[in-house]
Motif scaffolding. Structure first.
Motif, PDB file in Angstrom:
ATOM      1  N   LYS A 113      -3.152  -7.048 -12.978  1.00  0.00           N
ATOM      2  CA  LYS A 113      -2.138  -6.016 -12.774  1.00  0.00           C
ATOM      3  C   LYS A 113      -2.723  -4.667 -13.201  1.00  0.00           C
ATOM      4  N   LEU A 114      -2.599  -3.671 -12.340  1.00  0.00           N
ATOM      5  CA  LEU A 114      -3.081  -2.338 -12.704  1.00  0.00           C
ATOM      6  C   LEU A 114      -2.155  -1.744 -13.761  1.00  0.00           C
ATOM      7  N   LYS A 115      -2.739  -1.092 -14.763  1.00  0.00           N
ATOM      8  CA  LYS A 115      -1.944  -0.578 -15.881  1.00  0.00           C
ATOM      9  C   LYS A 115      -1.695   0.922 -15.740  1.00  0.00           C
ATOM     10  N   LYS A 116      -0.585   1.342 -16.326  1.00  0.00           N
ATOM     11  CA  LYS A 116      -0.292   2.774 -16.424  1.00  0.00           C
ATOM     12  C   LYS A 116      -1.255   3.406 -17.429  1.00  0.00           C
ATOM     13  N   GLY A 117      -1.404   4.712 -17.319  1.00  0.00           N
ATOM     14  CA  GLY A 117      -2.150   5.440 -18.344  1.00  0.00           C
ATOM     15  C   GLY A 117      -3.626   5.117 -18.370  1.00  0.00           C
ATOM     16  N   THR A 118      -4.135   4.610 -17.243  1.00  0.00           N
ATOM     17  CA  THR A 118      -5.563   4.312 -17.204  1.00  0.00           C
ATOM     18  C   THR A 118      -6.307   5.552 -16.746  1.00  0.00           C
ATOM     19  N   GLU A 119      -7.228   6.009 -17.562  1.00  0.00           N
ATOM     20  CA  GLU A 119      -8.074   7.124 -17.135  1.00  0.00           C
ATOM     21  C   GLU A 119      -9.120   6.555 -16.178  1.00  0.00           C
ATOM     22  N   GLY A 120      -9.636   7.391 -15.279  1.00  0.00           N
ATOM     23  CA  GLY A 120     -10.711   6.902 -14.410  1.00  0.00           C
ATOM     24  C   GLY A 120     -10.180   6.364 -13.100  1.00  0.00           C
ATOM     25  N   GLN A 121     -10.909   5.450 -12.501  1.00  0.00           N
ATOM     26  CA  GLN A 121     -10.672   5.042 -11.120  1.00  0.00           C
ATOM     27  C   GLN A 121      -9.760   3.831 -10.960  1.00  0.00           C
ATOM     28  N   GLU A 122      -9.355   3.192 -12.069  1.00  0.00           N
ATOM     29  CA  GLU A 122      -8.655   1.914 -11.931  1.00  0.00           C
ATOM     30  C   GLU A 122      -7.148   2.039 -11.714  1.00  0.00           C
ATOM     31  N   GLY A 123      -6.581   3.214 -12.002  1.00  0.00           N
ATOM     32  CA  GLY A 123      -5.129   3.355 -11.979  1.00  0.00           C
ATOM     33  C   GLY A 123      -4.542   3.287 -10.578  1.00  0.00           C
ATOM     34  N   LEU A 124      -3.224   3.053 -10.515  1.00  0.00           N
ATOM     35  CA  LEU A 124      -2.504   2.968  -9.238  1.00  0.00           C
ATOM     36  C   LEU A 124      -2.688   4.230  -8.393  1.00  0.00           C
ATOM     37  N   GLU A 125      -2.797   5.387  -9.076  1.00  0.00           N
ATOM     38  CA  GLU A 125      -2.903   6.648  -8.338  1.00  0.00           C
ATOM     39  C   GLU A 125      -4.215   6.769  -7.581  1.00  0.00           C
ATOM     40  N   HIS A 126      -5.139   5.837  -7.823  1.00  0.00           N
ATOM     41  CA  HIS A 126      -6.435   5.918  -7.150  1.00  0.00           C
ATOM     42  C   HIS A 126      -6.616   4.856  -6.070  1.00  0.00           C
ATOM     43  N   VAL A 127      -5.548   4.116  -5.750  1.00  0.00           N
ATOM     44  CA  VAL A 127      -5.691   3.057  -4.741  1.00  0.00           C
ATOM     45  C   VAL A 127      -6.139   3.687  -3.422  1.00  0.00           C
ATOM     46  N   ARG A 128      -7.198   3.144  -2.858  1.00  0.00           N
ATOM     47  CA  ARG A 128      -7.735   3.637  -1.595  1.00  0.00           C
ATOM     48  C   ARG A 128      -7.258   2.724  -0.471  1.00  0.00           C
ATOM     49  N   PHE A 129      -6.922   3.319   0.666  1.00  0.00           N
ATOM     50  CA  PHE A 129      -6.429   2.522   1.787  1.00  0.00           C
ATOM     51  C   PHE A 129      -7.428   2.504   2.936  1.00  0.00           C
ATOM     52  N   VAL A 130      -7.502   1.374   3.620  1.00  0.00           N
ATOM     53  CA  VAL A 130      -8.321   1.270   4.834  1.00  0.00           C
ATOM     54  C   VAL A 130      -7.431   0.776   5.969  1.00  0.00           C
ATOM     55  N   GLU A 131      -7.812   1.101   7.202  1.00  0.00           N
ATOM     56  CA  GLU A 131      -6.969   0.762   8.341  1.00  0.00           C
ATOM     57  C   GLU A 131      -7.039  -0.732   8.669  1.00  0.00           C
ATOM     58  N   ASN A 132      -5.900  -1.302   9.014  1.00  0.00           N
ATOM     59  CA  ASN A 132      -5.850  -2.704   9.416  1.00  0.00           C
ATOM     60  C   ASN A 132      -6.266  -2.859  10.874  1.00  0.00           C
ATOM     61  N   PRO A 133      -6.692  -4.064  11.270  1.00  0.00           N
ATOM     62  CA  PRO A 133      -6.993  -4.293  12.683  1.00  0.00           C
ATOM     63  C   PRO A 133      -5.709  -4.175  13.514  1.00  0.00           C
ATOM     64  N   ASP A 134      -5.836  -3.729  14.745  1.00  0.00           N
ATOM     65  CA  ASP A 134      -4.693  -3.636  15.657  1.00  0.00           C
ATOM     66  C   ASP A 134      -4.604  -4.944  16.440  1.00  0.00           C
ATOM     67  N   ILE A 135      -3.613  -5.744  16.110  1.00  0.00           N
ATOM     68  CA  ILE A 135      -3.489  -7.091  16.689  1.00  0.00           C
ATOM     69  C   ILE A 135      -3.167  -7.003  18.180  1.00  0.00           C
ATOM     70  N   LEU A 136      -2.198  -6.145  18.523  1.00  0.00           N
ATOM     71  CA  LEU A 136      -1.823  -5.999  19.932  1.00  0.00           C
ATOM     72  C   LEU A 136      -3.003  -5.515  20.772  1.00  0.00           C
ATOM     73  N   ALA A 137      -3.703  -4.493  20.298  1.00  0.00           N
ATOM     74  CA  ALA A 137      -4.841  -3.966  21.065  1.00  0.00           C
ATOM     75  C   ALA A 137      -5.940  -5.016  21.210  1.00  0.00           C
ATOM     76  N   THR A 138      -6.138  -5.808  20.157  1.00  0.00           N
ATOM     77  CA  THR A 138      -7.163  -6.860  20.217  1.00  0.00           C
ATOM     78  C   THR A 138      -6.803  -7.894  21.277  1.00  0.00           C
ATOM     79  N   MET A 139      -5.547  -8.306  21.306  1.00  0.00           N
ATOM     80  CA  MET A 139      -5.113  -9.300  22.308  1.00  0.00           C
ATOM     81  C   MET A 139      -5.114  -8.678  23.708  1.00  0.00           C
ATOM     82  N   GLY A 140      -4.700  -7.415  23.796  1.00  0.00           N
ATOM     83  CA  GLY A 140      -4.690  -6.728  25.096  1.00  0.00           C
ATOM     84  C   GLY A 140      -6.081  -6.672  25.707  1.00  0.00           C
ATOM     85  N   THR A 141      -7.076  -6.454  24.864  1.00  0.00           N
ATOM     86  CA  THR A 141      -8.454  -6.383  25.331  1.00  0.00           C
ATOM     87  C   THR A 141      -8.955  -7.766  25.773  1.00  0.00           C
TER      88      THR A 141
END
Ligand code: CTP
Ligand code: CA
Length: 223
Positions: A113-141
């Motif tokens: 569990k990510l903790k509050k008050g964490t200095e540095g890169q581990e805190g919730l405020e630093h969560v990085r997002f990446v794009e998910n695969p597009d299921i419909l486009a994959t099936m359409g192709t």
């Protein structure tokens, strides 16, 4: 003496449907998701079953009963949903993507569990997002001749324009475009949709999702 019942119109047809939200874990106790109730996808499954189709329902977490007679594949993340669809797509005659797939997922899932008050890169405020695969486009192709691929478009404005863009970019045969936000779309029992195909657009009145499901299947029969 019993007369044999006439076969239902979709007997022997296989329909693959995605439904509900996906859930993308941040850490051991948190996730990112959306307000999808799954009602539209489950209504589509019921409607296809009552026309005699064989239905596989790939469903994110929802609180709805499994449609009787459907094969339900429960999934959590977009990547799980894609894997389940890749497995079932080739034998399907019709694919309907009604799931509200989370567009992004946390790049990493923290084991603890990510903790509050964490200095540095581990805190919730630093969560990085990446794009998910597009299921419909994959099936359409991947679509082969004879298969029909249907998607939805959830829009807050310019419904027809964005819907038509999605028809092309995802190689779909139809897009069911609808307005979301301000109490419309997510979680409600009714929906107002625009059925967009290559040959034109048909605006439907506001109706119950169960009736909209039948209208969508009627349009698929026409295609
Ligand atoms: N969809 C999908 N996989 C994704 C995102 C969307 O299969 N990763 C499908 C949805 O099930 C729907 C269609 O694509 O059938 C359109 O979804 P929508 O959220 O309206 O469009 P996006 O392409 O995600 O674009 P945006 O959210 O930016 O409008
Ligand atoms: Ca989206």
């Amino acid at each position: 003496f019993q007369r044999e019942a006439a076969p239902l119109p979709w007997t022997g047809r296989k329909v693959l449907i995605t439904a509900g939200p996906t859930v993308e874990p941040i850490d051991a106790v948190r996730f990112v998701s959306n307000y999808s109730s799954g009602k539209m996808g489950y209504a589509l499954a019921e409607a296809a079953l009552s026309r005699g189709a064989e239905v596989t329902l790939v469903s994110g977490p929802v609180s709805l009963p499994a449609p009787m007679g459907a094969t339900v594949v429960p999934v959590k993340t977009a990547r799980d949903m894609l894997a389940a669809c890749e497995e079932a797509f080739d034998s399907a005659d019709v694919f309907i993507a009604s799931a509200a797939v989370a567009d992004f997922r946390p790049a990493e899932t923290a084991k603890e569990k990510l903790k509050k008050g964490t200095e540095g890169q581990e805190g919730l405020e630093h969560v990085r997002f990446v794009e998910n695969p597009d299921i419909l486009a994959t099936m359409g192709t991947r679509k082969r001749p004879g298969q029909i691929v249907v998607g939805f478009a959830a829009e807050t404005s310019d419904i027809e324009r964005y819907g038509r863009q999605k028809l092309a970019s995802k190689h779909a045969d139809m897009i069911v475009a609808n307005q979301v936000g301000e109490g419309k779309g997510f979680g409600t029992d009714d929906n107002q949709a625009l059925l967009i195909t290559e040959s034109g657009s048909e605006a439907l009145p506001l109706m119950a999702k169960t009736r909209l499901a039948d209208a969508i299947l009627d349009k698929i029969e026409q295609i």
